[in-house]
Design a protein around this motif. Structure first.
Motif, PDB file in Angstrom:
ATOM      1  N   SER A 161       0.830  -1.204   0.000  1.00 24.37           N
ATOM      2  CA  SER A 161       0.000   0.000   0.000  1.00 24.37           C
ATOM      3  C   SER A 161       0.868   1.260   0.000  1.00 24.37           C
ATOM      4  O   SER A 161       0.584   2.229  -0.716  1.00 24.37           O
ATOM      5  N   THR A 162       1.948   1.227   0.800  1.00 24.12           N
ATOM      6  CA  THR A 162       2.861   2.369   0.885  1.00 24.12           C
ATOM      7  C   THR A 162       3.488   2.671  -0.471  1.00 24.12           C
ATOM      8  O   THR A 162       3.488   3.824  -0.934  1.00 24.12           O
ATOM      9  N   SER A 165       1.084   4.029  -3.050  1.00 26.53           N
ATOM     10  CA  SER A 165       0.808   5.448  -2.796  1.00 26.53           C
ATOM     11  C   SER A 165       1.958   6.319  -3.286  1.00 26.53           C
ATOM     12  O   SER A 165       1.741   7.386  -3.882  1.00 26.53           O
ATOM     13  N   GLU A 169       2.482   9.449  -6.502  1.00 24.15           N
ATOM     14  CA  GLU A 169       3.006  10.795  -6.276  1.00 24.15           C
ATOM     15  C   GLU A 169       4.172  11.140  -7.193  1.00 24.15           C
ATOM     16  O   GLU A 169       4.607  12.290  -7.247  1.00 24.15           O
ATOM     17  N   GLN A 304       0.809   7.554   3.888  1.00 26.88           N
ATOM     18  CA  GLN A 304       0.449   8.714   3.078  1.00 26.88           C
ATOM     19  C   GLN A 304       1.105   9.979   3.614  1.00 26.88           C
ATOM     20  O   GLN A 304       1.555  10.838   2.845  1.00 26.88           O
ATOM     21  N   LYS A 305       1.207  10.105   4.915  1.00 27.21           N
ATOM     22  CA  LYS A 305       1.839  11.286   5.528  1.00 27.21           C
ATOM     23  C   LYS A 305       3.318  11.364   5.167  1.00 27.21           C
ATOM     24  O   LYS A 305       3.839  12.418   4.800  1.00 27.21           O
ATOM     25  N   GLY A 308       3.522  10.761   0.945  1.00 24.80           N
ATOM     26  CA  GLY A 308       2.580  11.485   0.127  1.00 24.80           C
ATOM     27  C   GLY A 308       2.653  12.960   0.431  1.00 24.80           C
ATOM     28  O   GLY A 308       3.269  13.752  -0.280  1.00 24.80           O
ATOM     29  N   GLU A 309       2.101  13.343   1.578  1.00 27.79           N
ATOM     30  CA  GLU A 309       2.082  14.741   1.986  1.00 27.79           C
ATOM     31  C   GLU A 309       3.491  15.310   2.162  1.00 27.79           C
ATOM     32  O   GLU A 309       3.737  16.485   1.909  1.00 27.79           O
TER      33      GLU A 309
END
Length: 493
Positions: A161-162, A165, A169, A304-305, A308-309
């Protein structure tokens, strides 16, 4: 999809780990390993007026502590690194005025909630921001542990999943390779910019076998060097529980490998997963040596943090070998202690030595350090010494308007010579210190939380109820979550 199937194990050809999972039984909690530094002791300014440490932007300790508390358990004290707890959050530091100096430097002073006699000095750094379009092209190698120990749902499925994601990006001019390892090591995906190929390769990962992490690191570095991008981002992103059990597995030996390889300009991000057999001391240690960072991924939201962010700060380094040194003026400060950073301390003479490795700062990264200090006229923590020559002598002191001088050294990426920033902290700020409020209060609350979990004796009777009140309310999701975690710790203590 362009997939390479050559695998290496001790120099011989072998097959890439197959697609048939052979899960191992759950591993006992006792196999988790943490370095566990002792809480730093009080320093007398007359004996040790200078404190020096390397910055730390890791956050792995906080998310790992969160995992324990969400499972209804208190974390082991050795798992708590207070500076990583503090640095998990963002604070209201000013943006750098220009990119000539890659980060801003700010200071705050407040009273100490758990000690009426002392004061808290906060040092904050904030790197300049870049968006995805501004950062250089990226040459990334995903290094994925597919050994049997990764079969549980909080490991390889979360890794997949990581990485999916992260693939979403990436820019069209970035390229990704995938190296996998269990009992053997193989290049699963040759460098590609095709996001569909990356996702397909990630989707076919399965866990089985033992863990040859040392050989895998060597292949990952070799792959990154072969496709090196001059003036680009060249980074390995390693996803594992750190349970290496084949080949080179000793932490110090792995650090030597990584320290040698970092000279090529390839950096290393460590992502830790799972429960039961986490090698936290290995993952955090080699990430530090690899000029990278360490994060523990306990949920898809954390993935996600981090990737991603915060992708730009994770990948794009704006300052290297960043060191902080503070010299206290004994006319105003009697004693001090640095809260956290126990495994980042440097000798005073290391500050000016450009050959000494230190922490790196990425775009948008923040670094926070807290010192608890005793004003010169306070009774202090330590007893008065017997002999007059060993006591604090206020006369013959200069710089009466300065409480301390803060210095920072850093290198711009690719440069060998460091640059210096110096700031003075005025003495009158001691008299003006008020109770921590707002942003400062939250930082102090997180510091107290980390200290409480560590069993820090200098915190006294200050408890989780006090921390909850100090943290205050916030609309920020992560700060709201902190309050919930503190409540869990209160209920479990």
């Amino acid at each position: 999809m362009p997939v390479a199937v050559t695998a290496v194990q001790g120099g011989s050809n072998a097959s890439v780990p197959g697609p048939y999972p052979q899960p191992r039984p759950p591993v006992a909690q006792s196999r988790e390993k943490y370095a566990g530094e002792e809480v730093a002791s009080i320093k007398r300014v007359v004996d040790e007026p200078v404190s020096t440490f390397a910055v730390d932007v890791d956050t792995g300790s906080y998310s790992n502590v969160r995992r324990f508390l969400n499972e209804g358990r208190m974390p082991p004290e050795a798992a708590v690194r207070t500076e990583e707890m503090i640095n998990y959050f963002r604070y209201d530091y000013p943006k750098p005025s220009s990119r000539e100096a890659p980060f801003s430097v700010s200071t705050d002073l407040s009273t100490t909630p758990w000690n009426d006699a002392s004061r808290l000095l906060r040092i904050g750094l904030r790197g300049y921001d870049v968006d995805s379009s501004e950062r250089p092209r990226a040459n990334l190698v995903f290094l994925v542990d597919v050994s049997g120990s990764m079969s549980s749902k909080d490991k390889l499925p979360l890794v997949k999943s990581t990485l999916t994601s992260l693939a979403n990006e990436l820019r069209s001019d970035d390229r990704v390779s995938i190296v996998v390892y269990s009992g053997t090591v193989g290049l699963l995906l040759a460098p590609t910019s095709n996001k569909d190929h990356i996702k397909e390769a990630v989707d076919c990962l399965y866990a089985r076998g033992s863990t040859a992490g040392g050989d895998a690191l060597k292949l990952a570095y070799s792959t990154a060097r072969q496709h090196y991008l001059k003036d680009g981002i060249n980074r390995i992103i390693m996803a594992t529980d750190g349970d290496f059990n084949v080949g080179t597995s000793n932490t110090n030996e792995l650090k030597k490998i990584v320290a040698k390889e970092r000279e090529s300009g390839v950096t290393l991000t460590m992502l830790g997963y799972g429960t039961g057999n986490i090698r936290d001391e290995l993952m955090e240690g080699i990430a530090n040596v690899g000029n990278g960072n360490y994060a523990y991924i306990d949920s898809a939201m954390e993935a996600q943090k981090v990737l991603g962010e915060e992708l730009s700060s994770t990948l794009f380094t704006i300052a290297q070998d960043v060191k902080i040194q503070i010299e206290f003026n004994p006319a105003h400060v009697k004693e001090y202690r640095l809260i956290g950073y126990e495994n980042r301390l440097l000798a005073e003479e290391d500050f000016n030595n450009d050959k000494i490795d230190a922490g790196d700062i990425g775009a948008g990264h923040q670094v926070t350090a807290l010192y608890e200090i005793m004003p010169a006229k306070s009774s202090g923590w330590l007893p008065i010494r017997r002999y007059p020559a060993n006591r604090y002598m206020q006369e013959n002191l200069n710089f009466s308007d300065e409480m301390a001088q803060i210095k920072l050294r850093y290198k711009l990426p690719g440069q060998k010579k460091s640059r210096l920033i110096a700031r003075q902290v005025k003495a009158d700020t001691l008299k003006k210190a008020a109770k921590p409020s707002g942003d400062m209060a939250f930082a102090v609350a997180v510091a107290a939380f980390g200290q409480k979990l560590r069993g820090d004796k200098y915190l006294g009777d200050y408890g989780f109820q006090n921390i909850q009140k100090l943290a205050g309310s916030s609309s920020d999701f992560w700060r709201q979550e902190f309050r919930k975690l503190n409540s869990l710790a209160l209920n479990q203590s």
